[in-house]
Design a protein around this motif. Structure first.
Motif, PDB file in Angstrom:
ATOM      1  N   GLY A 257      -4.170   7.393   0.160  1.00  0.00           N
ATOM      2  CA  GLY A 257      -5.444   6.745   0.413  1.00  0.00           C
ATOM      3  C   GLY A 257      -5.790   5.787  -0.703  1.00  0.00           C
ATOM      4  O   GLY A 257      -4.950   5.455  -1.557  1.00  0.00           O
ATOM      5  N   PRO A 258      -7.024   5.319  -0.765  1.00  0.00           N
ATOM      6  CA  PRO A 258      -7.403   4.298  -1.752  1.00  0.00           C
ATOM      7  C   PRO A 258      -7.256   4.748  -3.196  1.00  0.00           C
ATOM      8  O   PRO A 258      -7.090   3.917  -4.095  1.00  0.00           O
ATOM      9  CB  PRO A 258      -8.865   3.994  -1.400  1.00  0.00           C
ATOM     10  CG  PRO A 258      -9.335   5.137  -0.567  1.00  0.00           C
ATOM     11  CD  PRO A 258      -8.131   5.647   0.156  1.00  0.00           C
ATOM     12  N   ARG A 259      -7.282   6.062  -3.457  1.00  0.00           N
ATOM     13  CA  ARG A 259      -7.214   6.518  -4.851  1.00  0.00           C
ATOM     14  C   ARG A 259      -5.813   6.459  -5.453  1.00  0.00           C
ATOM     15  O   ARG A 259      -5.648   6.750  -6.642  1.00  0.00           O
ATOM     16  CB  ARG A 259      -7.786   7.933  -4.976  1.00  0.00           C
ATOM     17  CG  ARG A 259      -9.297   7.989  -4.851  1.00  0.00           C
ATOM     18  CD  ARG A 259      -9.861   9.315  -5.297  1.00  0.00           C
ATOM     19  NE  ARG A 259      -9.491  10.406  -4.401  1.00  0.00           N
ATOM     20  CZ  ARG A 259      -9.710  11.698  -4.680  1.00  0.00           C
ATOM     21  NH1 ARG A 259     -10.265  12.048  -5.823  1.00  0.00           N
ATOM     22  NH2 ARG A 259      -9.356  12.632  -3.812  1.00  0.00           N
ATOM     23  N   ILE A 260      -4.797   6.068  -4.678  1.00  0.00           N
ATOM     24  CA  ILE A 260      -3.479   5.917  -5.313  1.00  0.00           C
ATOM     25  C   ILE A 260      -3.496   4.779  -6.332  1.00  0.00           C
ATOM     26  O   ILE A 260      -2.661   4.745  -7.241  1.00  0.00           O
ATOM     27  CB  ILE A 260      -2.341   5.710  -4.299  1.00  0.00           C
ATOM     28  CG1 ILE A 260      -2.467   4.371  -3.581  1.00  0.00           C
ATOM     29  CG2 ILE A 260      -2.233   6.865  -3.331  1.00  0.00           C
ATOM     30  CD1 ILE A 260      -1.190   3.954  -2.874  1.00  0.00           C
ATOM     31  N   VAL A 261      -4.447   3.846  -6.191  1.00  0.00           N
ATOM     32  CA  VAL A 261      -4.567   2.777  -7.185  1.00  0.00           C
ATOM     33  C   VAL A 261      -5.038   3.368  -8.514  1.00  0.00           C
ATOM     34  O   VAL A 261      -4.565   2.984  -9.589  1.00  0.00           O
ATOM     35  CB  VAL A 261      -5.530   1.674  -6.702  1.00  0.00           C
ATOM     36  CG1 VAL A 261      -5.660   0.576  -7.759  1.00  0.00           C
ATOM     37  CG2 VAL A 261      -5.042   1.080  -5.387  1.00  0.00           C
ATOM     38  N   ALA A 262      -5.954   4.329  -8.455  1.00  0.00           N
ATOM     39  CA  ALA A 262      -6.346   5.053  -9.666  1.00  0.00           C
ATOM     40  C   ALA A 262      -5.161   5.847 -10.209  1.00  0.00           C
ATOM     41  O   ALA A 262      -4.998   6.000 -11.422  1.00  0.00           O
ATOM     42  CB  ALA A 262      -7.526   5.976  -9.374  1.00  0.00           C
ATOM     43  N   GLY A 263      -4.313   6.368  -9.307  1.00  0.00           N
ATOM     44  CA  GLY A 263      -3.105   7.057  -9.734  1.00  0.00           C
ATOM     45  C   GLY A 263      -2.180   6.144 -10.515  1.00  0.00           C
ATOM     46  O   GLY A 263      -1.562   6.548 -11.507  1.00  0.00           O
TER      47      GLY A 263
END
Length: 288
Positions: A257-263
């Motif tokens: 989801g969108p939080r893979i960018v934070a990952g």
């Protein structure tokens, strides 16, 4: 529009697109954003609680071979909800209810909901799912903004680490037995300035032996299973890696989801703290 999400990553994506008010039900594992926890749940885990990592692995393999899911869908509740859209996936039998079961139940429903299956294998496909959901929900403007922000953050990280030495990275998404993380994770490692020594971008996660993990000679071991085992993680020091780090897999890696960018930002901070000095504010990092 009345939407039911049967995948935690889809729930996150729908909220990111501003569609939280349209969600009428989610899964028992949908815990982000926090408001998702307040929605009705239409799935449950069929595995008994308290299993070890090895027992979970054995149970998953047994049910998968038998063509059975480890999750159960409340078909009666789904009928009662009368959704217009059901979002599911067929990528991983461990991650959600059976796609075939969802299709069969939807076909019997009076509301005849649209069923969308999100099955990304790469970072680009994960972000492309925002476009897929936007087209089905008339939220294209929100998707454009979401993707613009994601692209800018990805470019910022790649630019920061572009000329640096790349440490050898082993990313493990399960520990008993060890599984090398696949799909989008090797890409994230590459973007973060690392060299994945076990996984392959766009390919499924692969079961490995501890001998193979040790032979890969990682400089850094990233431990990212769902609910990591601290005792086993400490034992990873025997692999000879210079650094072993445990991260919150569900938040930043295992859910496409969108939080893979934070990952990605978190990985870059782990691998190159001098170049990327800040990690996501809510990141959980444990150096062992």
């Amino acid at each position: 529009m009345r939407i039911v999400s049967l995948v935690p990553s889809a729930t996150e994506m729908l909220f990111a697109l501003g569609l939280g008010p349209d969600l009428i039900a989610v899964t028992h594992e949908c815990d982000y954003p926090p408001s998702a926890r307040e929605l009705p749940r239409v799935t449950r885990d069929v595995l008994p609680p308290g299993l070890s990592a090895a027992q979970i692995d054995a149970a998953v393999k047994e049910r998968t071979l038998a063509g059975e899911s480890i999750y159960e869908l409340d078909a009666h509740a789904l009928h009662e909800l009368r959704p217009d859209l059901i979002v599911t996936q067929a990528l991983c039998s461990v991650c959600a209810v059976s796609y075939d079961d969802v299709r069969a139940i939807a076909g019997e429903m009076e509301s005849q909901p649209l069923v969308i299956s999100l099955d990304p294998h790469t970072v680009g496909e994960v972000l492309g799912d925002a476009r897929t959901l936007a087209r089905a929900t008339d939220s294209k403007d929100a998707a454009v903004e979401l993707l613009r922000d994601a692209a800018a953050r990805i470019d910022r990280v790649r630019l920061a680490v572009r000329n640096t030495k790349r440490p050898r990275v082993a990313a493990l998404e399960w520990l008993d037995p060890p599984f090398a993380a696949g799909h989008w994770t090797p890409q994230l490692i590459d973007y973060a300035g690392g060299q994945d020594v076990l996984g392959f971008a766009g390919e499924p996660s692969q079961e490995r032996t501890w001998e193979e993990v040790a032979a890969s000679q990682p400089d850094v071991v990233i431990v990212m299973p769902c609910g990591y085992d601290a005792e086993i993680a400490h034992e990873l020091a025997a692999l000879g890696a210079g650094q072993v780090v445990a991260v919150d897999a569900a938040a930043y890696f295992s859910r496409p989801g969108p939080r893979i960018v934070a990952g990605l930002e978190l990985l870059a901070h782990i691998l190159h703290p001098e170049l990327v000095p800040e990690a996501p504010g809510e990141a959980l990092i444990v150096e062992l």
